[in-house]
Scaffold this motif. Structure first.
Motif, PDB file in Angstrom:
ATOM      1  N   THR A 170       0.817  -1.223   0.000  1.00 49.81           N
ATOM      2  CA  THR A 170       0.000   0.000   0.000  1.00 49.81           C
ATOM      3  C   THR A 170       0.844   1.264   0.000  1.00 49.81           C
ATOM      4  OG1 THR A 170      -0.135   0.029   2.424  1.00 49.81           O
ATOM      5  CG2 THR A 170      -1.872  -1.144   1.232  1.00 49.81           C
ATOM      6  N   LEU A 171       2.110   1.162   0.368  1.00 45.53           N
ATOM      7  CA  LEU A 171       2.979   2.329   0.467  1.00 45.53           C
ATOM      8  C   LEU A 171       3.145   3.000  -0.885  1.00 45.53           C
ATOM      9  CD1 LEU A 171       4.945   3.857   2.440  1.00 45.53           C
ATOM     10  CD2 LEU A 171       6.762   2.418   1.460  1.00 45.53           C
ATOM     11  N   ARG A 172       2.990   4.310  -0.906  1.00 45.52           N
ATOM     12  CA  ARG A 172       3.269   5.072  -2.106  1.00 45.52           C
ATOM     13  C   ARG A 172       4.750   5.452  -2.095  1.00 45.52           C
ATOM     14  NH1 ARG A 172      -1.448   6.380  -4.532  1.00 45.52           N
ATOM     15  NH2 ARG A 172      -0.534   8.020  -5.802  1.00 45.52           N
ATOM     16  N   VAL A 173       5.342   5.555  -3.262  1.00 50.38           N
ATOM     17  CA  VAL A 173       6.763   5.890  -3.371  1.00 50.38           C
ATOM     18  C   VAL A 173       6.908   7.107  -4.272  1.00 50.38           C
ATOM     19  CG1 VAL A 173       7.563   3.537  -2.955  1.00 50.38           C
ATOM     20  CG2 VAL A 173       7.048   4.264  -5.294  1.00 50.38           C
ATOM     21  N   GLY A 174       7.966   7.879  -4.033  1.00 53.85           N
ATOM     22  CA  GLY A 174       8.114   9.083  -4.829  1.00 53.85           C
ATOM     23  C   GLY A 174       9.510   9.655  -4.782  1.00 53.85           C
ATOM     24  N   THR A 175       9.698  10.718  -5.529  1.00 50.91           N
ATOM     25  CA  THR A 175      10.971  11.446  -5.561  1.00 50.91           C
ATOM     26  C   THR A 175      10.803  12.745  -4.799  1.00 50.91           C
ATOM     27  OG1 THR A 175      10.337  12.464  -7.675  1.00 50.91           O
ATOM     28  CG2 THR A 175      11.671  10.460  -7.767  1.00 50.91           C
ATOM     29  N   PHE A 176      11.863  13.132  -4.067  1.00 52.03           N
ATOM     30  CA  PHE A 176      11.757  14.323  -3.220  1.00 52.03           C
ATOM     31  C   PHE A 176      13.093  15.067  -3.170  1.00 52.03           C
ATOM     32  CE2 PHE A 176      11.336  16.699   0.779  1.00 52.03           C
ATOM     33  CZ  PHE A 176      10.086  17.244   0.614  1.00 52.03           C
ATOM     34  N   VAL A 177      13.334  15.910  -4.118  1.00 50.08           N
ATOM     35  CA  VAL A 177      12.590  16.008  -5.364  1.00 50.08           C
ATOM     36  C   VAL A 177      13.576  15.817  -6.512  1.00 50.08           C
ATOM     37  CG1 VAL A 177      10.739  17.522  -4.536  1.00 50.08           C
ATOM     38  CG2 VAL A 177      12.856  18.538  -5.407  1.00 50.08           C
ATOM     39  N   LEU A 178      13.031  15.382  -7.640  1.00 44.78           N
ATOM     40  CA  LEU A 178      13.844  15.165  -8.817  1.00 44.78           C
ATOM     41  C   LEU A 178      14.318  16.510  -9.367  1.00 44.78           C
ATOM     42  CD1 LEU A 178      14.405  12.430 -10.314  1.00 44.78           C
ATOM     43  CD2 LEU A 178      12.838  13.264 -12.059  1.00 44.78           C
ATOM     44  N   SER A 179      15.603  16.582  -9.681  1.00 44.15           N
ATOM     45  CA  SER A 179      16.153  17.808 -10.269  1.00 44.15           C
ATOM     46  C   SER A 179      15.836  17.813 -11.756  1.00 44.15           C
ATOM     47  CB  SER A 179      17.666  17.873 -10.040  1.00 44.15           C
ATOM     48  OG  SER A 179      18.214  19.037 -10.627  1.00 44.15           O
ATOM     49  N   ALA A 180      14.827  18.567 -12.146  1.00 44.42           N
ATOM     50  CA  ALA A 180      14.368  18.566 -13.536  1.00 44.42           C
ATOM     51  C   ALA A 180      15.464  18.945 -14.539  1.00 44.42           C
ATOM     52  CB  ALA A 180      13.165  19.496 -13.686  1.00 44.42           C
ATOM     53  N   PRO A 181      16.394  19.866 -14.202  1.00 45.54           N
ATOM     54  CA  PRO A 181      17.430  20.218 -15.178  1.00 45.54           C
ATOM     55  C   PRO A 181      18.369  19.069 -15.528  1.00 45.54           C
ATOM     56  CG  PRO A 181      17.273  21.897 -13.469  1.00 45.54           C
ATOM     57  CD  PRO A 181      16.458  20.731 -13.013  1.00 45.54           C
ATOM     58  N   ASN A 182      18.424  18.043 -14.690  1.00 44.83           N
ATOM     59  CA  ASN A 182      19.390  16.967 -14.907  1.00 44.83           C
ATOM     60  C   ASN A 182      18.890  15.867 -15.837  1.00 44.83           C
ATOM     61  OD1 ASN A 182      20.784  18.459 -13.067  1.00 44.83           O
ATOM     62  ND2 ASN A 182      21.079  16.836 -11.574  1.00 44.83           N
ATOM     63  N   ARG A 183      17.644  16.003 -16.318  1.00 47.89           N
ATOM     64  CA  ARG A 183      17.075  14.996 -17.210  1.00 47.89           C
ATOM     65  C   ARG A 183      16.175  15.690 -18.220  1.00 47.89           C
ATOM     66  NH1 ARG A 183      17.146  13.595 -12.068  1.00 47.89           N
ATOM     67  NH2 ARG A 183      17.918  11.539 -11.404  1.00 47.89           N
ATOM     68  N   THR A 184      16.030  15.100 -19.371  1.00 41.46           N
ATOM     69  CA  THR A 184      15.095  15.663 -20.343  1.00 41.46           C
ATOM     70  C   THR A 184      13.671  15.362 -19.880  1.00 41.46           C
ATOM     71  OG1 THR A 184      14.957  13.666 -21.703  1.00 41.46           O
ATOM     72  CG2 THR A 184      16.727  15.240 -22.218  1.00 41.46           C
ATOM     73  N   PRO A 185      12.718  16.198 -20.237  1.00 39.71           N
ATOM     74  CA  PRO A 185      11.318  15.911 -19.902  1.00 39.71           C
ATOM     75  C   PRO A 185      10.862  14.559 -20.422  1.00 39.71           C
ATOM     76  CG  PRO A 185      11.542  18.180 -20.622  1.00 39.71           C
ATOM     77  CD  PRO A 185      12.864  17.524 -20.882  1.00 39.71           C
ATOM     78  N   GLU A 186      11.348  14.188 -21.597  1.00 38.66           N
ATOM     79  CA  GLU A 186      10.942  12.916 -22.195  1.00 38.66           C
ATOM     80  C   GLU A 186      11.455  11.723 -21.379  1.00 38.66           C
ATOM     81  OE1 GLU A 186      10.710  16.212 -24.932  1.00 38.66           O
ATOM     82  OE2 GLU A 186      12.420  15.442 -23.776  1.00 38.66           O
ATOM     83  N   ALA A 187      12.687  11.846 -20.859  1.00 36.58           N
ATOM     84  CA  ALA A 187      13.245  10.765 -20.036  1.00 36.58           C
ATOM     85  C   ALA A 187      12.459  10.618 -18.733  1.00 36.58           C
ATOM     86  CB  ALA A 187      14.722  11.035 -19.746  1.00 36.58           C
ATOM     87  N   VAL A 188      12.107  11.745 -18.130  1.00 36.37           N
ATOM     88  CA  VAL A 188      11.323  11.702 -16.893  1.00 36.37           C
ATOM     89  C   VAL A 188       9.951  11.081 -17.154  1.00 36.37           C
ATOM     90  CG1 VAL A 188      10.254  13.077 -15.069  1.00 36.37           C
ATOM     91  CG2 VAL A 188      12.545  13.663 -15.896  1.00 36.37           C
TER      92      VAL A 188
END
Length: 258
Positions: A60-78
């Motif tokens: 049931t646990l939700r998982v996430g990023t806190f927080v992903l550095s958007a400049p380090n990846r292309t939007p398409e890769a994310v």
């Protein structure tokens, strides 16, 4: 006043091996936390992989990023990684995004990607949000430009303020967010992170007694403080450094879903 119910996350990014990491994920779940959140630094576990492994060890646990550095990846890769995790976790993945903390520029150089100017990083963050579908998006924001973007496109806004900020200073940021979000404000889930929590403040974190980034006192006192902050500021999603997982657990048990 907010209609959002309390929920809680634990922030962790280190483990000696897979058993330690999956054991932590199961403990986070068993203690009633909503999410296990993984930072995005080269000194911690890879966030997408760590989130995936944690999800396989829990139900049931939700998982996430806190927080992903958007400049380090292309939007398409994310978007690719996010879509995969959303599918394979049964919708338990939450994407947290930011424009890059100061140390993220060094990480970007190591990864061989261009960090960009503040405006370029915000533009990359905006395009990343647009590229992602079907997941909750948390945006970490503090300055006006990021608050404006979060007001327009986020589901959750995590206030990226220093631990020493008082409730009055946090309130000023939220007043700004209110003006920027307009009618959308009441749909936003508001989040803050605790660097520490428990009976006594840690000696290594010199935060004034009225600083919002450290929560101290008895369980009753901590519960009362968070209720007051939700009534006054609207903050209903609270994350905490996993080092304080057990000390904070009684608060999580008392407040989750209320």
């Amino acid at each position: 006043m907010t209609d959002h119910l309390f929920r809680f996350g634990a922030v962790a990014g280190h483990a000696t091996d897979a058993d330690a990491w999956t054991g932590l994920a199961r403990r986070v779940e068993s203690l009633g936390y909503s999410t296990l959140l993984v930072p995005d630094t080269l000194g911690t576990l890879s966030p997408f992989i760590a989130a995936a492994v944690a999800a396989t060890a829990t139900t049931t646990l939700r998982v996430g990023t806190f927080v992903l550095s958007a400049p380090n990846r292309t939007p398409e890769a994310v978007a690719w990684e996010t879509s995969t995790l959303h599918t394979l976790t049964g919708g338990r993945f939450e994407l947290g995004l930011g424009a890059g903390r100061p140390d993220a520029e060094r990480d970007a150089a190591t990864l061989g990607v261009r960090f960009g100017t503040p405006s370029q990083r915000i533009e990359r963050l905006s395009r990343t949000i647009d590229a992602v579908k079907d997941v909750r998006v948390l945006v970490a924001a503090s300055g006006t430009k990021l608050l404006r973007l979060a007001a327009q496109k986020a589901d959750t806004v995590a206030l990226g303020v220093p631990p020493h900020y008082t409730e009055e200073q946090v309130g000023a940021k939220l007043d700004e967010l209110y003006e920027l979000a307009g009618d959308r404000f009441h749909n936003l889930e508001l989040s803050m992170n605790l660097a520490a929590a428990g009976a006594e403040p840690p000696s290594w974190l010199p935060v004034p007694a009225d600083g919002t980034g450290v929560l101290t006192g008895t369980v009753d006192e901590m519960v009362d403080t968070l209720r007051r902050r939700r009534d006054k500021l609207g903050v209903s999603y609270v994350s905490v450094n996993a080092q304080y997982l057990d000390e904070f657990a009684p608060v999580v048990e008392r407040l989750t879903g209320t």
